[in-house]
Motif scaffolding. Structure first.
Motif, mmCIF file in Angstrom:
data_model
loop_
_atom_site.group_PDB
_atom_site.id
_atom_site.type_symbol
_atom_site.label_atom_id
_atom_site.label_comp_id
_atom_site.label_asym_id
_atom_site.label_seq_id
_atom_site.Cartn_x
_atom_site.Cartn_y
_atom_site.Cartn_z
ATOM 1 N N ARG A 18 0.841 -1.213 0.000
ATOM 2 C CA ARG A 18 0.000 0.000 0.000
ATOM 3 C C ARG A 18 0.871 1.256 0.000
ATOM 4 O O ARG A 18 0.550 2.238 -0.659
ATOM 5 N N GLU A 19 1.967 1.201 0.739
ATOM 6 C CA GLU A 19 2.867 2.349 0.851
ATOM 7 C C GLU A 19 3.837 2.442 -0.324
ATOM 8 O O GLU A 19 4.419 3.501 -0.562
ATOM 9 N N ASN A 20 4.014 1.353 -1.054
ATOM 10 C CA ASN A 20 4.975 1.287 -2.156
ATOM 11 C C ASN A 20 4.345 0.609 -3.372
ATOM 12 O O ASN A 20 4.689 -0.522 -3.705
ATOM 13 N N PRO A 21 3.442 1.299 -4.047
ATOM 14 C CA PRO A 21 2.813 0.673 -5.214
ATOM 15 C C PRO A 21 3.850 0.372 -6.304
ATOM 16 O O PRO A 21 4.903 1.007 -6.361
ATOM 17 N N ASP A 22 3.545 -0.599 -7.116
ATOM 18 C CA ASP A 22 4.447 -0.986 -8.201
ATOM 19 C C ASP A 22 4.303 0.026 -9.330
ATOM 20 O O ASP A 22 3.391 -0.053 -10.148
ATOM 21 N N THR A 23 5.214 0.986 -9.364
ATOM 22 C CA THR A 23 5.118 2.073 -10.340
ATOM 23 C C THR A 23 5.377 1.596 -11.768
ATOM 24 O O THR A 23 4.949 2.249 -12.718
ATOM 25 N N TRP A 24 6.066 0.471 -11.931
ATOM 26 C CA TRP A 24 6.326 -0.062 -13.273
ATOM 27 C C TRP A 24 5.040 -0.638 -13.848
ATOM 28 O O TRP A 24 4.715 -0.399 -15.008
ATOM 29 N N ILE A 25 4.310 -1.374 -13.046
ATOM 30 C CA ILE A 25 3.019 -1.917 -13.494
ATOM 31 C C ILE A 25 2.041 -0.782 -13.741
ATOM 32 O O ILE A 25 1.366 -0.732 -14.767
ATOM 33 N N ASP A 26 1.959 0.149 -12.801
ATOM 34 C CA ASP A 26 1.021 1.270 -12.939
ATOM 35 C C ASP A 26 1.309 2.085 -14.197
ATOM 36 O O ASP A 26 0.387 2.498 -14.903
ATOM 37 N N TYR A 27 2.580 2.322 -14.481
ATOM 38 C CA TYR A 27 2.951 3.124 -15.647
ATOM 39 C C TYR A 27 2.497 2.447 -16.943
ATOM 40 O O TYR A 27 1.939 3.101 -17.832
ATOM 41 N N CYS A 28 2.711 1.155 -17.033
ATOM 42 C CA CYS A 28 2.285 0.425 -18.236
ATOM 43 C C CYS A 28 0.767 0.379 -18.332
ATOM 44 O O CYS A 28 0.199 0.581 -19.411
ATOM 45 N N LYS A 29 0.125 0.124 -17.229
ATOM 46 C CA LYS A 29 -1.339 0.037 -17.199
ATOM 47 C C LYS A 29 -1.981 1.342 -17.665
ATOM 48 O O LYS A 29 -3.014 1.337 -18.337
ATOM 49 N N ASN A 30 -1.361 2.464 -17.353
ATOM 50 C CA ASN A 30 -1.937 3.774 -17.640
ATOM 51 C C ASN A 30 -1.555 4.360 -18.997
ATOM 52 O O ASN A 30 -1.947 5.488 -19.311
ATOM 53 N N GLN A 31 -0.806 3.606 -19.789
ATOM 54 C CA GLN A 31 -0.465 4.097 -21.124
ATOM 55 C C GLN A 31 -1.722 4.129 -21.997
ATOM 56 O O GLN A 31 -2.586 3.264 -21.889
ATOM 57 N N ASP A 32 -1.826 5.135 -22.863
ATOM 58 C CA ASP A 32 -2.980 5.239 -23.763
ATOM 59 C C ASP A 32 -2.961 4.149 -24.834
ATOM 60 O O ASP A 32 -3.992 3.614 -25.208
ATOM 61 N N LYS A 33 -1.764 3.842 -25.346
ATOM 62 C CA LYS A 33 -1.646 2.883 -26.439
ATOM 63 C C LYS A 33 -0.915 1.628 -25.970
ATOM 64 O O LYS A 33 0.044 1.714 -25.199
ATOM 65 N N LEU A 34 -1.364 0.496 -26.480
ATOM 66 C CA LEU A 34 -0.724 -0.780 -26.150
ATOM 67 C C LEU A 34 0.748 -0.774 -26.543
ATOM 68 O O LEU A 34 1.588 -1.288 -25.802
ATOM 69 N N GLU A 35 1.075 -0.170 -27.692
ATOM 70 C CA GLU A 35 2.480 -0.129 -28.136
ATOM 71 C C GLU A 35 3.371 0.518 -27.078
ATOM 72 O O GLU A 35 4.497 0.073 -26.847
#
Length: 174
Positions: A18-35
């Protein structure tokens, strides 16, 4: 291993996550395009441009070629129905130097974008060591099901990916 110790580890993990979310997963998840999600997943970069520690030793040129191979398979990736299917596509795109953990992590990041999560606990690197310690046996299979682990894991609300994380992070405490 005592159930109370495992329970304490699970509680600690949940608080830490909770205090240390996985920013790598979050960053990919939040991309507009799959590429873009595929590119950042393969490069193992987060929103700050930092490389994930698991892939810190890999050369950027290799990761860029890996990303290009994955983007060549974008349609197959887009059409994946399960995490396991996605993981197989990622593994088929790897180059020399890209190992099991990098493939799993990359698939996990892309899977976050696609809504695909592991339904088993994949055994690689530290995760395998942690599982072997908990189970008290050498493991040769590629994954475990939740019901093969102690009851505390089966009764928890942990996902397979979170259990994989716990087995790796806490391997030296088991």
């Amino acid at each position: 291993m005592k159930e109370q110790k495992l329970k304490n580890i699970i509680v600690h993990y949940k608080k830490w996550r909770r205090e240390n979310p996985d920013t790598w997963i979050d960053y990919c998840k939040n991309q507009d395009k799959l590429e873009d999600a595929i590119f950042y997943a393969a490069l193992a970069e987060n929103h700050l441009g930092r490389r994930n520690g698991h892939q810190r030793r890999l050369k950027k040129i290799i990761l860029k070629k890996f990303a290009a191979n994955l983007n060549d398979k974008k349609d197959e990736i887009q059409n994946s129905k399960t995490f396991d299917e996605l993981l197989r596509i990622v593994e088929n795109c790897k180059l020399k130097g890209i190992g099991e953990l990098a493939c799993y992590d990359t698939a996990n990041r892309i899977g976050a974008k696609l809504g695909l999560t592991p339904d088993v606990i994949y055994l690689h690197a530290g995760t395998k060591k942690g599982a072997e310690k908990i189970l008290g046996t050498r493991l040769t299979q590629k994954y475990l099901r939740k019901d093969e682990l102690p009851i505390i894991f089966q009764n928890s609300d942990l996902t397979s990916a979170e259990i994989e994380d716990i087995l790796c992070i806490y391997k030296d405490r088991f």
